[in-house]
Write an enzyme that holds these catalytic residues in place. Structure first.
Site, PDB file in Angstrom:
ATOM      1  N   ASP A 125       0.737  -1.098  14.252  1.00  0.00           N
ATOM      2  CA  ASP A 125       1.004  -0.903  15.549  1.00  0.00           C
ATOM      3  C   ASP A 125       1.416   0.522  16.008  1.00  0.00           C
ATOM      4  OD1 ASP A 125       3.367  -1.129  13.788  1.00  0.00           O
ATOM      5  OD2 ASP A 125       4.607  -1.182  15.447  1.00  0.00           O
TER       6      ASP A 125
ATOM      7  N   ASP B 163       7.103   4.907   4.394  1.00  0.00           N
ATOM      8  CA  ASP B 163       5.979   4.033   4.469  1.00  0.00           C
ATOM      9  C   ASP B 163       6.403   2.657   4.782  1.00  0.00           C
ATOM     10  OD1 ASP B 163       4.200   6.228   4.233  1.00  0.00           O
ATOM     11  OD2 ASP B 163       3.895   5.666   2.044  1.00  0.00           O
TER      12      ASP B 163
ATOM     13  N   GLY C   6       5.012   3.946  -2.937  1.00  0.00           N
ATOM     14  CA  GLY C   6       4.301   4.608  -1.969  1.00  0.00           C
ATOM     15  C   GLY C   6       5.133   5.673  -1.541  1.00  0.00           C
TER      16      GLY C   6
ATOM     17  N   SER D  17      19.695  30.411 -32.951  1.00  0.00           N
ATOM     18  CA  SER D  17      19.405  28.972 -32.867  1.00  0.00           C
ATOM     19  C   SER D  17      20.437  28.195 -31.923  1.00  0.00           C
ATOM     20  CB  SER D  17      19.688  28.084 -34.298  1.00  0.00           C
ATOM     21  OG  SER D  17      21.104  28.507 -34.916  1.00  0.00           O
TER      22      SER D  17
ATOM     23  N   HIS E 181      10.548   9.117  -2.761  1.00  0.00           N
ATOM     24  CA  HIS E 181      10.698  10.448  -3.148  1.00  0.00           C
ATOM     25  C   HIS E 181      10.144  10.850  -4.371  1.00  0.00           C
ATOM     26  CE1 HIS E 181      12.891  12.653   0.200  1.00  0.00           C
ATOM     27  NE2 HIS E 181      13.361  11.280   0.608  1.00  0.00           N
TER      28      HIS E 181
END
Length: 634
Positions: free
Chosen positions: A168, A35, A31, A541, A114
């Site tokens: 809550d 969180d 997440g 190159s 992150h």
């Protein structure tokens, strides 16, 4: 340790036996940032009483020093062990923790939220049976929530739990919960997550973690831990055709030759007919050998050694499969790629692709599209940057046996490795083989490379001159060709500027175009060497990876790298074409040495220092090396 079972005191052997036969669930938490992923795992460890007394004391002390809960226990500190994680209050690396209950054993991966550490989330998700996707109830569904959910869907994780956390802090509002659930359900349907279980919770307070909380009387679903204890972990791999990638050819003595590996799908028994891939050779199973003796059968999830009734050639990375239903073999695929490196994926650049125990060289074509994980829109893309997800075509240098990732994760999932640094730069999932890979076959020819070279009295090879613009590559290459021509050699000179007037006139000077520029020239060089010519290639190159790719196209000894070593300040002083002046003025973008890097060769066959010798002297040195050190006789 606080977690105790009555059997430990009464009958330790019975306890150990019961513990041994518990099922194991691997799951991850993912997440967005903050969180509550680490807090949730810490709470699970605490509530399942899997913390030693000294750990608990240390946790209480650390919570007072660096915790974020005002001196109360900060459960996240149980998982966030790095100093940087504690200082910033975030998860950076994947943290694995084991815990158990009376019903099941668990391995949980705490993955970072992150965006810059999305690659670590992919690592944690690669072996998971279930995913707990957390959402902060105050912030709802965020971009990283969508990204992680999309990756969970891509990786085929079967069980998804939506943990709407910190309820809550929103007063356990059912309206907030319902709104988040409705938004996520609409997104989940778009990405193929057909079924998930949503739980309102407070990881910090322990609500709806191990048991139903009175704080949410309107919720009648399961708590998190009872749900995790009841998720089915058995899969359907045993019902699928037999597959076993060979990890080791077991040859302890002259009388035994077996093939060891992990059975990824199906069931096999002595006497069953098998096919070894990609060779296609067939045999039958003689024995199924383990350290505890022979088995009557081997099933998905077991590691065994198989012996065969016939002596057929099988190597590490090959696949032993049911003869009646073998996996397909191909060298070109469509795949989803998750890019995991700070340096962008460049189409045409060679990477190493590792699928199971097999490692092959792979090139990625220009992505068909990349995915905007927030809107699921398909966007045009020339490259893939860090954490971007795209659908691309892959071309391998050798055929491999595979299954689509949706059918078999072991034979359909792969990683990409940088050939120079050996970093893992990407992860991917095979979709299907491209039809052209099945329809194109190598045509055998009677006149070969050796015959063509013999007619010319020489051995074909590439002399590849690399260096900064203004180093004198073209001048030196021209002088080398004149001298070889005078010596009776059959040559051809490919010059960077000249080739861009024809073969590569459609290419610009972006990193992607530079990679394609060298890829085309390397392939042309290979054809010319096959014709028996000595090919002089004069190209800046700038990237080692492409020069290495050009080398690997040739046989051993047929690629001679010449580093025309000229410091940038000297090359810029010469500035014969006025290119450095334009680059410094901003009129010429992506110019090597100014705003695009040059990676000097590490082990060239020849080095010429143009500050210490003239072009003629440099050419004489190269010709002398070629004529004196290399055997041109046929």
């Amino acid at each position: 340790m606080a977690h105790q079972s009555d059997l430990i005191a009464d009958d330790i052997e019975a306890y150990l036996l019961a513990h041994q036969h518990k099922s194991l669930l691997r799951f991850l938490t993912c997440g967005s940032v903050d969180d509550g992923k680490s807090t949730l795992i810490g709470r699970l460890l605490y509530d399942s009483k899997m913390i030693f007394e000294d750990q608990l004391a240390a946790l209480e002390a650390d919570s007072k020093k660096v915790g974020t809960q005002g001196g109360e226990i900060d459960f996240a500190l149980l998982v966030d062990g790095l100093a940087a994680e504690r200082e910033q209050g975030i998860t950076i690396d994947v943290a694995y923790r084991f815990f158990s209950t009376d019903k099941r054993k668990f391995i949980v991966a705490d993955t970072p939220g992150h965006e810059q550490y999305t690659r670590n989330m992919v690592t944690g998700a690669s072996t998971a049976d279930a995913a707990v996707i957390l959402i902060d109830a105050r912030r709802g569904v965020l971009t990283q929530t969508r990204r992680h959910s999309y990756l969970v869907s891509l990786l085929g994780i079967r069980h998804v739990v939506l943990a709407i956390n910190k309820m809550d802090l929103v007063g356990w509002s059912q309206e907030t919960y319902d709104a988040i659930l409705a938004e996520y359900r609409a997104f989940a349907a778009q990405i193929g997550i057909k079924d998930f279980t949503a739980i309102p919770m407070s990881a910090l307070k322990g609500d709806n973690i191990t048991g139903h909380s009175d704080a949410a009387p309107w919720y009648d679903g399961p708590a998190l831990l009872p749900l995790l204890e009841s998720l089915p972990v058995e899969d359907d791999q045993r019902e699928k055709p037999f597959r076993m990638p060979v990890q080791w050819v077991n040859r302890p003595n002259l009388d035994f030759r077996g093939f060891s590996g992990f059975v990824s799908a199906g069931v096999i028994r002595p006497g069953d007919k098998i096919k070894a891939l990609p060779s296609g050779r067939e045999s039958r199973i003689d024995r199924i050998v383990t350290k505890d003796g022979d088995l009557p059968e081997a099933v998905a999830g077991q590691s065994v050694t198989l012996t065969l009734t016939d002596e057929i050639d099988i190597s590490r990375g090959d696949v032993i499969a049911a003869a009646a239903s073998p996996p397909p073999v191909a060298d070109q695929f469509e795949a989803t790629v998750v890019w995991m490196d700070d340096e962008a994926m460049l189409p045409g650049r060679p990477y190493l692709m590792k699928l199971g125990a097999r490692t092959v060289s792979a090139q990625i074509t220009e992505p068909k599209y990349k995915v905007n994980v927030n809107t699921l829109e398909h966007l045009a893309a020339k490259r893939l940057e860090l954490n971007e997800i795209g659908v691309c075509n892959l071309s391998l240098d050798a055929p491999i046996a595979f299954d689509a990732y949706a059918d078999n994760h072991d034979l359909g999932g792969f990683i990409l490795i940088d050939r120079i640094s050996n970093r893992t730069v990407g992860a991917g999932m095979l979709h299907f083989a491209l039809r052209r890979s099945q329809n194109i076959h190598w045509q055998a020819l009677d006149v070969d490379k050796t015959s063509r070279a013999a007619l010319k009295g020489q051995r074909g090879r590439v002399v590849w001159l690399t260096g900064l613009s203004g180093s004198g590559k073209s001048t030196i290459a021209n002088l080398v060709e004149k001298r070889l021509h005078a010596n009776g050699r059959h040559t051809y000179l490919l010059d960077g500027d000249n080739v861009r007037h024809g073969l590569n006139k459609d290419l610009g000077f972006t990193d992607e175009d530079r990679v394609e520029n060298i890829r085309r020239v390397a392939e042309v060089s290979k054809l010319m060497v096959d014709a028996g010519l000595i090919v002089l290639v004069s190209f800046i190159s700038p990237f080692r990876a492409e020069r290495r790719m050009a080398r690997e196209l040739q046989a051993e000894g047929d690629f001679v790298e010449v580093y025309v070593n000229t410091p940038l300040e000297v090359a810029e002083q010469r500035d014969v074409k006025g290119l450095y002046k334009k680059a410094r003025a901003g009129e010429l973008k992506n110019f090597t040495g100014i705003d695009s890097p040059y990676e000097a060769p590490e082990h060239p066959e020849i080095v010429v220092d143009t500050t210490a010798m003239s072009p003629t002297e440099a050419a004489e040195r190269i010709v002398a090396w070629l004529e004196g050190e290399l055997d041109y006789s046929i």
